[in-house]
Scaffold this active site. Sequence first.
Site, PDB file in Angstrom:
ATOM      1  N   HIS A  43      -2.296  13.726  -9.077  1.00 26.26           N
ATOM      2  CA  HIS A  43      -3.024  13.285  -7.679  1.00 26.26           C
ATOM      3  C   HIS A  43      -3.132  14.383  -6.951  1.00 26.26           C
ATOM      4  O   HIS A  43      -3.364  14.047  -5.602  1.00 26.26           O
ATOM      5  CB  HIS A  43      -2.075  12.056  -7.241  1.00 26.26           C
ATOM      6  CG  HIS A  43      -2.115  10.873  -8.185  1.00 26.26           C
ATOM      7  ND1 HIS A  43      -2.903   9.675  -7.823  1.00 26.26           N
ATOM      8  CD2 HIS A  43      -1.039  10.378  -9.024  1.00 26.26           C
ATOM      9  CE1 HIS A  43      -2.517   8.742  -8.797  1.00 26.26           C
ATOM     10  NE2 HIS A  43      -1.476   9.226  -9.355  1.00 26.26           N
ATOM     11  N   LYS A  88      -6.347   9.018   7.614  1.00 32.74           N
ATOM     12  CA  LYS A  88      -5.754   9.585   6.590  1.00 32.74           C
ATOM     13  C   LYS A  88      -4.529  10.273   7.040  1.00 32.74           C
ATOM     14  O   LYS A  88      -4.601  10.626   8.281  1.00 32.74           O
ATOM     15  CB  LYS A  88      -6.888  10.628   5.771  1.00 32.74           C
ATOM     16  CG  LYS A  88      -7.266  11.754   6.617  1.00 32.74           C
ATOM     17  CD  LYS A  88      -8.473  12.552   5.656  1.00 32.74           C
ATOM     18  CE  LYS A  88      -9.565  11.616   5.634  1.00 32.74           C
ATOM     19  NZ  LYS A  88     -10.112  11.597   4.287  1.00 32.74           N
ATOM     20  N   ARG A  89      -3.659  10.719   6.156  1.00 24.95           N
ATOM     21  CA  ARG A  89      -2.616  11.421   6.198  1.00 24.95           C
ATOM     22  C   ARG A  89      -2.739  12.675   6.978  1.00 24.95           C
ATOM     23  O   ARG A  89      -3.956  13.441   6.787  1.00 24.95           O
ATOM     24  CB  ARG A  89      -1.566  11.835   5.206  1.00 24.95           C
ATOM     25  CG  ARG A  89      -0.784  10.520   4.676  1.00 24.95           C
ATOM     26  CD  ARG A  89       0.233  10.042   5.700  1.00 24.95           C
ATOM     27  NE  ARG A  89       1.456  11.052   5.945  1.00 24.95           N
ATOM     28  CZ  ARG A  89       2.527  10.910   5.348  1.00 24.95           C
ATOM     29  NH1 ARG A  89       2.874   9.907   4.819  1.00 24.95           N
ATOM     30  NH2 ARG A  89       3.378  11.853   5.934  1.00 24.95           N
ATOM     31  N   LYS A 124      -6.763  18.595   4.891  1.00 27.07           N
ATOM     32  CA  LYS A 124      -7.834  17.613   5.256  1.00 27.07           C
ATOM     33  C   LYS A 124      -8.601  17.893   6.541  1.00 27.07           C
ATOM     34  O   LYS A 124      -9.634  17.376   6.643  1.00 27.07           O
ATOM     35  CB  LYS A 124      -7.193  16.216   5.260  1.00 27.07           C
ATOM     36  CG  LYS A 124      -6.447  15.745   4.133  1.00 27.07           C
ATOM     37  CD  LYS A 124      -5.425  14.390   4.451  1.00 27.07           C
ATOM     38  CE  LYS A 124      -4.724  14.035   3.190  1.00 27.07           C
ATOM     39  NZ  LYS A 124      -5.343  13.169   2.149  1.00 27.07           N
ATOM     40  N   THR A 180      -9.598   8.040  -1.220  1.00 25.99           N
ATOM     41  CA  THR A 180     -10.015   6.506  -1.554  1.00 25.99           C
ATOM     42  C   THR A 180     -10.512   6.021  -0.275  1.00 25.99           C
ATOM     43  O   THR A 180     -11.365   4.954  -0.517  1.00 25.99           O
ATOM     44  CB  THR A 180      -8.923   5.825  -2.097  1.00 25.99           C
ATOM     45  OG1 THR A 180      -7.809   6.220  -1.303  1.00 25.99           O
ATOM     46  CG2 THR A 180      -8.506   6.219  -3.507  1.00 25.99           C
ATOM     47  N   LYS A 204     -13.745   3.052   0.481  1.00 27.59           N
ATOM     48  CA  LYS A 204     -13.836   1.920   1.180  1.00 27.59           C
ATOM     49  C   LYS A 204     -14.781   2.035   2.035  1.00 27.59           C
ATOM     50  O   LYS A 204     -15.336   0.911   2.508  1.00 27.59           O
ATOM     51  CB  LYS A 204     -12.342   1.712   1.901  1.00 27.59           C
ATOM     52  CG  LYS A 204     -11.174   1.578   0.738  1.00 27.59           C
ATOM     53  CD  LYS A 204      -9.886   1.939   1.217  1.00 27.59           C
ATOM     54  CE  LYS A 204      -8.817   1.944   0.179  1.00 27.59           C
ATOM     55  NZ  LYS A 204      -7.367   2.328   0.530  1.00 27.59           N
TER      56      LYS A 204
HETATM   57  C1  26W Z   1       6.661  15.331  -3.688  1.00 31.12           C
HETATM   58  C2  26W Z   1       6.100  14.847  -2.456  1.00 31.12           C
HETATM   59  C3  26W Z   1       4.727  14.310  -2.919  1.00 31.12           C
HETATM   60  C4  26W Z   1       4.698  12.950  -2.452  1.00 31.12           C
HETATM   61  C5  26W Z   1       3.362  12.273  -2.763  1.00 31.12           C
HETATM   62  C6  26W Z   1       3.800  15.052  -3.070  1.00 31.12           C
HETATM   63  C7  26W Z   1       2.552  14.418  -3.643  1.00 31.12           C
HETATM   64  C8  26W Z   1       2.224  13.052  -3.372  1.00 31.12           C
HETATM   65  C9  26W Z   1       1.227  12.492  -3.728  1.00 31.12           C
HETATM   66  C10 26W Z   1       0.612  12.904  -4.825  1.00 31.12           C
HETATM   67  C11 26W Z   1      -0.016  12.720  -2.572  1.00 31.12           C
HETATM   68  C12 26W Z   1      -1.156  11.938  -2.880  1.00 31.12           C
HETATM   69  O1  26W Z   1      -0.889  10.641  -2.041  1.00 31.12           O
HETATM   70  N1  26W Z   1      -2.270  12.253  -3.294  1.00 31.12           N
HETATM   71  C13 26W Z   1      -3.406  11.491  -2.880  1.00 31.12           C
HETATM   72  O2  26W Z   1      -3.584  10.646  -4.026  1.00 31.12           O
HETATM   73  C14 26W Z   1      -4.871  10.041  -3.829  1.00 31.12           C
HETATM   74  C15 26W Z   1      -4.690   8.757  -5.153  1.00 31.12           C
HETATM   75  O3  26W Z   1      -5.109   9.344  -6.193  1.00 31.12           O
HETATM   76  C16 26W Z   1      -6.015  10.616  -3.841  1.00 31.12           C
HETATM   77  O4  26W Z   1      -7.209   9.691  -3.822  1.00 31.12           O
HETATM   78  C17 26W Z   1      -5.734  11.673  -2.974  1.00 31.12           C
HETATM   79  O5  26W Z   1      -6.859  12.750  -3.062  1.00 31.12           O
HETATM   80  C18 26W Z   1      -4.441  12.657  -2.901  1.00 31.12           C
HETATM   81  O6  26W Z   1      -4.152  13.421  -1.883  1.00 31.12           O
END
Ligand code: 26W
Length: 817
Positions: A361, A552-553, A558, A662, A666
């Site tokens: 992701h 978004k975060r 971003k 995502t 929406k």
């Molecule tokens: C290890 C810490 C950590 C925690 C969460 C690393 C990475 C993440 C996630 C992968 C981050 C995340 O939420 N990525 C988002 O995933 C969405 C669903 O696929 C995408 O639509 C977003 O572009 C992406 O940033």
Amino acid sequence: MTELTAPKSSITSSEFADELREQLKYTQGVTVEQATAADVYVAAATAVRRHLMDSWMTTQQDMINGNTKAVGYLSAEFLMGKQLRNALLNAGLTEQFDEAVESLGFDVQDVVDAEYEPGLGNGGLGRLAACFIDSLASLGVPAFGYGIQYKYGIFRQEFDEDGKQVERPDYWLSNEDPWGHIDYGRSQRVNFGGEVVEENGKRVWKPAWAVRAVPVDYMVPGYASGRVNTLRLWQAKSYDEFDLLAFNKSEYMKAVEPQVKAENISKILYPEDSTEVGKELRLEQQYFFTCASIHDAIRVFYPGQDKPDLTTFPDKITFQLNDTHPVIGIPELMRVLIDEYGYDWDTAWTITNKTFNYTCHTLLPEALEVWSAKLIGKLLPRHLEIIKKINEQFMAELTGLTDDAEKIERMRIVTDGKEPAVRMAYLATYAGSHVNGVAELHSQLLKDVTLRDFSDLYDKKFTNVTNGVTPRRFIKLANPRLSNLITEGLGTDKWLEDLDMLEGLVPLAQDDEFVKKFAQVKMDNKIGFSNFAKRNFNIDVDPNTMYNTMIKRLHEYKRQSLKILELIADYADVKAGKLDIDKVTPRTVIFGAKAAPGYYLAKMTIQLINNVAKVVNNDPDIKGKLNVVFVPNYNIRVAQHLIPATELDEQISQAGKEASGTSNMKFALNGALTVGTLDGANVEIRARVGADNFFLFGMTVDEVEAMYANGYDPRKYYESDPRLKGAIDMVASGVFSNGDEDTYEPLVHDWLNKDWFMTLADFTAYHDVQSQIETLYGDQLEWNRKALLNVANSGYFSSDRSIEDYLERIWKTGPMA
Ligand code: 26W
């Protein structure tokens, strides 16, 4: 005559009112007169669960007795949002609930508002998991969501008087949780630590301590499928007794220590969402839920069998690894097959390989988890042995596939050198059957860059499944006005099961009357959000301004900084008399964003945005034409209120950084126009809604790569664009910090000397597209026509379609008969 296919329970509202009265009395011991809105909420939740129970039990039975392979979605996060309205919709009890609650003398909104939103996720990845299990149930596919029931979810965000983010603990379980069914009888033992010894030629793990994984089951009702799947979240409990001896010697901490140590594992969600944590407790969490889930799946699909034929395991269930977080599950299945069931390495490997698939992701190198071998060895000594053996097998296999020694070296799963580490993404890619990205551009970049060496040698493993969102929550529940208009326009509500039917609206975009109805829906939603913001946050939002949203975060890639710098430049121009405020389109820029607590520059950006709001919103020269609003504690509830009210949404990440996004989907489905870069799923949204119905700007991935290759000097852009210079100088000069020039110095310094995600390089292009936006907004009929065409052409972005892609390309299973 409009065809209505929405699920509808046969009971009447007065019968449902009777059930509520009975619940209040026999479960909560209160009469209607004594009950609070929160009591009625719990009674309603319990009553709905009772109506779903038969389908839940039938689904479980059919899953075990049938021979439809199930899906196990392993995710460290499930951002489910509030449950009551969704359960009522899928149980066909919405009207009955509204009328019954009113008949009992309660305000329906008060009862719905009494539910506490479970925040068991950070952002995109967690919400996607929630949309996916909704679609799996709605398509009638047998599935389990497997995760952790954190006691504390994502922190509650508040802003202090300086506009700084303050994190408050989210003790969501201090409220009644009527949805979770805790099932002590089906707990699993999860071991940790200790050592591995040789016993009659076998490797035997002698763990040092253990935790009890107790399942808390949540119903996942499908829409119009009659199926109810399970979200099984594990809660950590201690086996060890309370140390009474220590207690009697008033060594209280010693007395509770074993319990605390155990229960710590499911205590709290790590609030990082794109930077790996690397903390021991995080690895404990990952092993805790994957180990419990694998043993649970064997228990479910081989009931009462102590010598099951696990060679059939991959035909019973296929596990999807939601990013690298559950990848420790791979050596765990190998260990279970070899150590607990006596299979040889190759048989175990074949089963494991067929069972797991990995979804990536992210594209940020710092988000790809790499665990130190030392830490894995300490916590999971047997797993380290197995990982090392997998790596050896891999290295040997590679020598048969390529003679490029450097390539082989680069592909090591276990790095060598004095601090060996395990690359979880490489382990997942080698050990699993499939690897996918979450948007076409992302999946291509995974093959061309991030996992290039692997795609060269294992091309068939790589595929793409573009993300999606559930139309039940993000259209039907969030935007009932638009839902009714769509059903009116299409003459049926079947679009909620088949979102491609939205295409039927395309011709209606040429019907000005219908477009005006659509515009009225948007205006009513804007007024709705204005009331919501006032009621919940005491924030004033003027519905007679354009609602321009960025939710978004908070992360540099971003580029919330691009949005705020463009706004500051406008403000500076007005103050400098270069821009006539009366010619400016009245606009309210609405932000929602949490920053990881340790992310310094992200938190400073939040502070800046809040202080720009303070200055601009109260500046008489601006006449309320430019407004900045930062909604605190952005979560699913806020999204459901804000997205339907939004006219323009911001998807302005640097090209090649946002895996998919995502919220962009929406917004398009709720009739907002997007200003964005060719990044993530923006590319596919623009391709489907039409380039004329999307505001594009900025460098492409290739232009960004070229810029990195040739060396990027942000100061050049600062010097060459006076608006940009004016905006940055204004920040540096203390205008948004009561004259203090040091407050944002680190941010300004980063912009002028690093600016890794090239905010400054895309600034002018971003400004240029604003005039297109303002011009079109001046022609409301045209704006709304294009917005309606976004709705009509975005059916593809249903999570039902994503799941159908996973079923066809990766899971090779489908709905139960
Ligand atoms: C290890 C810490 C950590 C925690 C969460 C690393 C990475 C993440 C996630 C992968 C981050 C995340 O939420 N990525 C988002 O995933 C969405 C669903 O696929 C995408 O639509 C977003 O572009 C992406 O940033």
